[in-house]
Design an enzyme around this catalytic site. Structure first.
Site, PDB file in Angstrom:
ATOM      1  N   SER A  64      89.298  42.127   6.854  1.00 40.49           N
ATOM      2  CA  SER A  64      87.938  42.448   6.391  1.00 40.49           C
ATOM      3  C   SER A  64      87.305  41.385   5.497  1.00 40.49           C
ATOM      4  CB  SER A  64      87.944  43.777   5.638  1.00 40.49           C
ATOM      5  OG  SER A  64      88.004  44.830   6.553  1.00 40.49           O
ATOM      6  N   LYS A  67      84.283  39.813   6.849  1.00 40.93           N
ATOM      7  CA  LYS A  67      82.968  40.476   6.838  1.00 40.93           C
ATOM      8  C   LYS A  67      81.985  39.752   5.913  1.00 40.93           C
ATOM      9  CE  LYS A  67      85.088  44.993   7.832  1.00 40.93           C
ATOM     10  NZ  LYS A  67      85.604  46.249   7.218  1.00 40.93           N
ATOM     11  N   TYR A 189      84.248  41.598  16.948  1.00 38.95           N
ATOM     12  CA  TYR A 189      84.720  42.130  15.663  1.00 38.95           C
ATOM     13  C   TYR A 189      86.239  41.955  15.495  1.00 38.95           C
ATOM     14  CZ  TYR A 189      85.948  45.515  12.044  1.00 38.95           C
ATOM     15  OH  TYR A 189      86.478  46.112  10.924  1.00 38.95           O
ATOM     16  N   TYR A 240      85.881  49.204  -0.907  1.00 37.81           N
ATOM     17  CA  TYR A 240      85.717  50.563  -0.363  1.00 37.81           C
ATOM     18  C   TYR A 240      85.748  51.598  -1.476  1.00 37.81           C
ATOM     19  CZ  TYR A 240      87.091  47.397   3.265  1.00 37.81           C
ATOM     20  OH  TYR A 240      87.177  46.306   4.060  1.00 37.81           O
ATOM     21  N   VAL A 258      93.026  44.226   5.055  1.00 35.12           N
ATOM     22  CA  VAL A 258      94.298  44.937   5.237  1.00 35.12           C
ATOM     23  C   VAL A 258      95.475  44.014   5.559  1.00 35.12           C
ATOM     24  CG1 VAL A 258      93.438  47.245   5.838  1.00 35.12           C
ATOM     25  CG2 VAL A 258      93.782  45.551   7.640  1.00 35.12           C
TER      26      VAL A 258
HETATM   27  N1  GLN Z   1      90.228  44.985  11.402  1.00 34.47           N
HETATM   28  C1  GLN Z   1      90.440  46.006  10.422  1.00 34.47           C
HETATM   29  C2  GLN Z   1      89.862  47.336  10.882  1.00 34.47           C
HETATM   30  O1  GLN Z   1      88.804  47.370  11.438  1.00 34.47           O
HETATM   31  C3  GLN Z   1      89.837  45.571   9.123  1.00 34.47           C
HETATM   32  C4  GLN Z   1      90.021  46.594   8.017  1.00 34.47           C
HETATM   33  C5  GLN Z   1      90.219  45.990   6.653  1.00 34.47           C
HETATM   34  O2  GLN Z   1      90.662  44.857   6.497  1.00 34.47           O
HETATM   35  N2  GLN Z   1      89.982  46.782   5.632  1.00 34.47           N
HETATM   36  O3  GLN Z   1      90.457  48.366  10.721  1.00 34.47           O
END
Ligand code: GLN
Length: 304
Positions: A64, A67, A189, A240, A258
């Site tokens: 993530s 992003k 994505y 989050y 993650v």
């Molecule tokens: N690719 C992961 C997902 O969509 C990214 C989530 C994350 O890093 N928090 O679940």
């Protein structure tokens, strides 16, 4: 003058002694193969002096954290129009929750929860001829590093188990907030999330967010107003449903993934990246958060 190297060495020593490292994300099967005992930290200051400790040059899945880069590119392409399709409020929910999305009729709360990032990916696909190639070139440019790449095994692994993201994309499509087809958007994505970078590469790529939108190659990618907004979003939404806790403990804008990476920054002062694959129950790196709390407490350098 703060002795950053000494601070990072101390943090690294404490990390090595810590047994409770949280849990590696295994809902993307490829991520579960990583050694839980890895730990790296890298800091770059305004003068581009670099300090590091541990596995700071080992590459991992940034997930993530990507992003922030897609948001940066989308803002450069369509500017403030983006905010008609994605909101800028913290969600207070885990990164993959969908209930608010249905309730709020397909407008994701912010660009860092999955549905928001999927809309941003859709914007890039609509405006680029070769989205995956052009996005990769963009990241290499702001990183000043041509070796950065996708990991197609990780992208394929996430695609296989990506039911939740398929649900998010379908919901967005049903609310007419997705211009391209679900398969194309999710392929992009999953690839952006599969980017593989080290702490050293991440800290240097985030240099533009402490330097008013100018990257290490001295190209300007964002106006200072846009940098302000991205940094504000990192502070309020970067972790989050743990964004409040991160502001409370660390006191810097930042973004987690993650894969166990976290990048945090102090505008006009420094950016720092940590990596420890074990996550806490909110999906953020357990040791990474502890390390950054120690960094801002010992140096007294938080934005508050
Ligand atoms: N690719 C992961 C997902 O969509 C990214 C989530 C994350 O890093 N928090 O679940």
């Amino acid at each position: 003058m703060i002795d950053f190297q000494h601070v990072l060495d101390t943090i690294h020593q404490t990390a090595q002694k810590t047994d409770d490292r949280g849990k590696i994300a295994d809902y993307i099967p490829e991520l579960a193969k990583v050694d839980k005992y890895k730990f790296g930290i890298h800091l770059v200051n305004m003068n581009q002096e670099n300090f590091s400790a541990g596995d700071s040059n080992e590459r991992f899945s940034i997930q993530s954290i990507s992003k922030v880069f897609t948001l940066t590119m989308a803002l450069g392409l369509i500017g403030e129009k983006l905010w008609t399709r994605v909101d800028v409020e913290p969600s207070g929910d885990p990164f993959n929750h969908l209930s608010l999305l249905e309730f709020e009729k397909g407008i994701p709360r912010n660009p860092f929860i999955n549905p928001g990032a999927i809309v941003v990916a859709d914007v890039l696909i609509s405006h680029l001829k070769n989205p995956k190639d052009e996005f990769l070139a963009f990241v290499r440019n702001i990183a000043d590093d041509e070796t950065i790449d996708y990991n197609s095994t990780v992208a394929a692994s996430e695609k296989q188990t990506g039911f939740h993201n398929y649900a998010a994309a379908n919901l967005l499509k049903s609310f007419k907030n997705l211009e391209n087809d679900v398969e194309t958007v999710l392929d992009f994505y999953f690839h952006q999330c599969s980017l593989t970078m080290s702490c050293a590469q991440l800290a240097n790529t985030f240099y533009l967010y402490i330097n008013n939108g100018r990257c290490r190659r001295k190209n300007t990618h964002l106006t200072s107003g846009q940098v302000k907004r991205i940094n504000a979003l990192m502070l309020t939404c970067g972790f989050y449903d743990e964004a409040g806790e991160f502001a409370f403990e660390v006191g810097l804008p930042g973004k987690s993934g993650v894969g166990g990476g976290i990048v945090a920054l102090h505008p006009n002062k420094f950016c720092v990246a940590t990596w420890s694959p074990g996550l806490n129950e909110k999906g953020n790196s357990k040791l990474g958060m502890l390390a950054l709390e120690k960094l801002t407490t010992e140096t007294e350098l938080s934005i508050f």
